[in-house]
Enzyme design. Structure first.
Site: not given
Ligand code: SPV
Ligand code: MG
Length: 291
Positions: A42-44, A54, A81, A83, A110, A116, A118-119, A155, A186
């Site tokens: 996971s990027g986060l 992130d 992930d 990004d 994505e 980027k 975070n979503s 994504r 997502h």
């Molecule tokens: C991550 O885990 O970094 C993701 C999922 O991209 S989210 O945090 O939901 O964007």
């Molecule tokens: Mg991410």
């Protein structure tokens, strides 16, 4: 089975596969020991564990370093992930080359812009990538991989940015045509409505990946009914470790003693076991001169 084949078969099994977030070698190992058949890098979580945001503050080669430890520590596939691919098509295809060299089984990119965000932070305000540009990126990545089983997941952030079903479908279809192996849809809604609407129209054109962080109350059986291929539990090792570390640090700070926490934390023996200390002892007996 090598790691890319493992990830392929997880996605193509006809029922939902489940992968779990990890952000370093230790958490990756714990995910494997729990029984998971794959890891979400996971990027986060990786950025948070490094103490940064992130927002591509950690460079892609710093992420690669973390991935190398995760991959070395485990025998199950890792889906990165990735990004937005850390730049344009050229950066993204170089990423694929480096991921393959390190035994990473696949990458998700994505359709947003670098750097980027975070979503779940001001998703509505985030600009999306141009569809054609993003398709070029997918093509360049697929043309670069040398292992046919390496997976590229596209994504779709249309719902995250407040666009509707038509835009999500338009984008997913374009990414499918560009060669993506799966699409990740997502959603930040607290229910499954957007995903459900998408699945009905999509009708199985490509495997679909979801991240139910916000709609966690949806029963897992529903994912099965909708025909979801891969479910990502995206950040729960990071979040559980934050809580555990906060509690233990506060307790030790206040008490100026270890008495209250000793029974609550992993034993040192468990740390050594997770690090593979036994294997080194055996190797020393084999390779060091006996005195
Ligand atoms: C991550 O885990 O970094 C993701 C999922 O991209 S989210 O945090 O939901 O964007
Ligand atoms: Mg991410």
């Amino acid at each position: 089975m090598n790691k890319t084949k493992q990830l392929r078969s997880l996605i193509d099994s006809g029922k939902p596969g489940f992968i779990m977030e990890a952000h370093n070698g230790l958490s990756a190992k714990i995910v494997e020991e729990a029984g998971f058949k794959g890891i979400w890098a996971s990027g986060l979580s990786i950025s948070a564990a490094l103490g940064v945001r992130d927002n591509n503050e950690a460079s892609w080669t710093q992420v690669l370093e973390v991935l190398e430890f995760m991959s070395d520590a485990t025998s199950i596939p890792i889906l990165l992930d990735g990004d937005t691919g850390y730049g344009n098509f050229n950066n993204a295809r170089r990423l694929v080359k480096k991921l393959e060299q390190r035994g990473i089984a696949g990458v998700c990119i994505e359709d947003k812009q670098f750097p980027k965000m975070n979503s779940f932070i001001n998703g509505q305000l985030q600009p999306l990538a141009d569809i054609e540009e993003f398709c070029g990126k997918i093509k360049a990545m697929k043309d670069t991989q040398t292992d046919d089983d390496f997976v590229v997941v596209a994504r779709v952030e249309a719902f995250i940015t407040g666009r509707g079903l038509d835009e999500a479908l338009r984008r997913a279809e374009a990414y499918r045509k560009a060669g993506a192996d799966a699409v990740l849809i997502h959603s930040k809604r607290p229910d499954i409505m957007e995903i459900e609407a998408f699945m009905k129209e999509w009708a199985g054109r490509l495997p679909v990946v979801i991240v139910p962080t916000k709609y966690y109350l949806t029963p897992t059986a529903k994912f099965r009914d909708l025909g979801i291929s891969l479910v990502i539990w995206a950040n729960h090792n990071l979040r559980s470790s934050i809580e555990a570390m906060k509690q233990v640090s506060r307790t030790i700070y206040r008490a100026e003693s270890l008495v209250q926490v000793e029974g609550e934390v992993a034993t040192l023996e468990e740390v050594f076991r997770l690090q593979g200390a036994e294997e080194l002892e055996a190797a020393e007996r084999q390779y060091l001169p006996s005195s």
